[in-house]
Scaffold this active site. Sequence first.
Site, PDB file in Angstrom:
ATOM      1  N   GLY A  46       0.833  -1.191   0.000  1.00 37.84           N
ATOM      2  CA  GLY A  46       0.000   0.000   0.000  1.00 37.84           C
ATOM      3  C   GLY A  46       0.867   1.238   0.000  1.00 37.84           C
ATOM      4  N   GLN A  51       3.065   9.940   1.149  1.00 36.64           N
ATOM      5  CA  GLN A  51       4.401   9.332   1.256  1.00 36.64           C
ATOM      6  C   GLN A  51       5.323   9.712   0.110  1.00 36.64           C
ATOM      7  OE1 GLN A  51       2.455   5.326   2.075  1.00 36.64           O
ATOM      8  NE2 GLN A  51       4.410   5.077   3.112  1.00 36.64           N
ATOM      9  N   CYS A  91       5.743  -0.137   7.205  1.00 32.87           N
ATOM     10  CA  CYS A  91       5.431   1.033   6.377  1.00 32.87           C
ATOM     11  C   CYS A  91       6.656   1.372   5.548  1.00 32.87           C
ATOM     12  CB  CYS A  91       5.063   2.203   7.282  1.00 32.87           C
ATOM     13  SG  CYS A  91       4.669   3.706   6.396  1.00 32.87           S
ATOM     14  N   LEU A  92       6.429   1.677   4.276  1.00 27.53           N
ATOM     15  CA  LEU A  92       7.562   2.030   3.409  1.00 27.53           C
ATOM     16  C   LEU A  92       8.248   3.317   3.881  1.00 27.53           C
ATOM     17  CD1 LEU A  92       6.032   1.167  -0.085  1.00 27.53           C
ATOM     18  CD2 LEU A  92       7.708  -0.166   1.234  1.00 27.53           C
ATOM     19  N   HIS A 133      -4.550   1.928   7.306  1.00 29.17           N
ATOM     20  CA  HIS A 133      -3.172   2.418   7.465  1.00 29.17           C
ATOM     21  C   HIS A 133      -2.899   3.530   6.433  1.00 29.17           C
ATOM     22  CE1 HIS A 133       1.351   1.555   7.885  1.00 29.17           C
ATOM     23  NE2 HIS A 133       1.270   2.334   6.831  1.00 29.17           N
ATOM     24  N   GLU A 134      -3.272   3.278   5.180  1.00 26.89           N
ATOM     25  CA  GLU A 134      -2.998   4.276   4.129  1.00 26.89           C
ATOM     26  C   GLU A 134      -3.840   5.532   4.331  1.00 26.89           C
ATOM     27  OE1 GLU A 134      -0.415   3.657   2.698  1.00 26.89           O
ATOM     28  OE2 GLU A 134      -0.354   1.487   2.984  1.00 26.89           O
ATOM     29  N   HIS A 137      -2.302   7.953   6.645  1.00 26.59           N
ATOM     30  CA  HIS A 137      -1.255   8.801   6.041  1.00 26.59           C
ATOM     31  C   HIS A 137      -1.845  10.102   5.501  1.00 26.59           C
ATOM     32  CE1 HIS A 137       2.414   6.440   6.187  1.00 26.59           C
ATOM     33  NE2 HIS A 137       1.827   5.378   5.672  1.00 26.59           N
TER      34      HIS A 137
HETATM   35 NI    NI Z   1       2.618   3.411   5.597  1.00 23.11          NI
END
Ligand code: NI
Length: 167
Positions: A46, A51, A91-92, A133-134, A137
């Site tokens: 995701g 991000q 998380c990236l 989660h996304e 962000h």
């Molecule tokens: Ni994330």
Amino acid sequence: MAVLPILHYPDPRLHKVASPVQTVDDSIRRLIDDMAETMYQAPGIGLAATQVDVHRRVIVVDVSEHGTALQAFVNPVILTRDGEAEREEGCLSVPGIYDKVTRAERITVQALDRHGESFTLEAEGLLATCIQHEMDHLLGKVFVEYLSQLKQTRIKSKLRKRARSTL
Ligand code: NI
């Protein structure tokens, strides 16, 4: 398509609140394509526009095993939440850090697709966790903010050290 640079926690830009998309036009479709390529290349399941330092309400998700089920959500809204599930998240934007977060087990989400068409999706399990989660962000929230202050401090110093050592 292009792979975009991903912001890393504790970059303050990760805490910006994204604004709604007015029109799903070619620039938004290009953003979705670039975000998908960035997510697959990472690899991740995701990615939120926040991000990649674009502060618009767009997320992409693909929790399938072989990356064959890309879903893009523009202006996503959660209509219903049901149950609770604790799942280990990563998380990236917080590379190498994994910890448990409790979220709703099932959600109903409404959004626009890449053509600007409204759709409603019922999601549960990993997909529900990933969408929540996304969407966090987009509100400027990173999953580590659900953890204790002590853990957050440790994670920040670990990631700052790592960022310095790669200069
Ligand atoms: Ni994330």
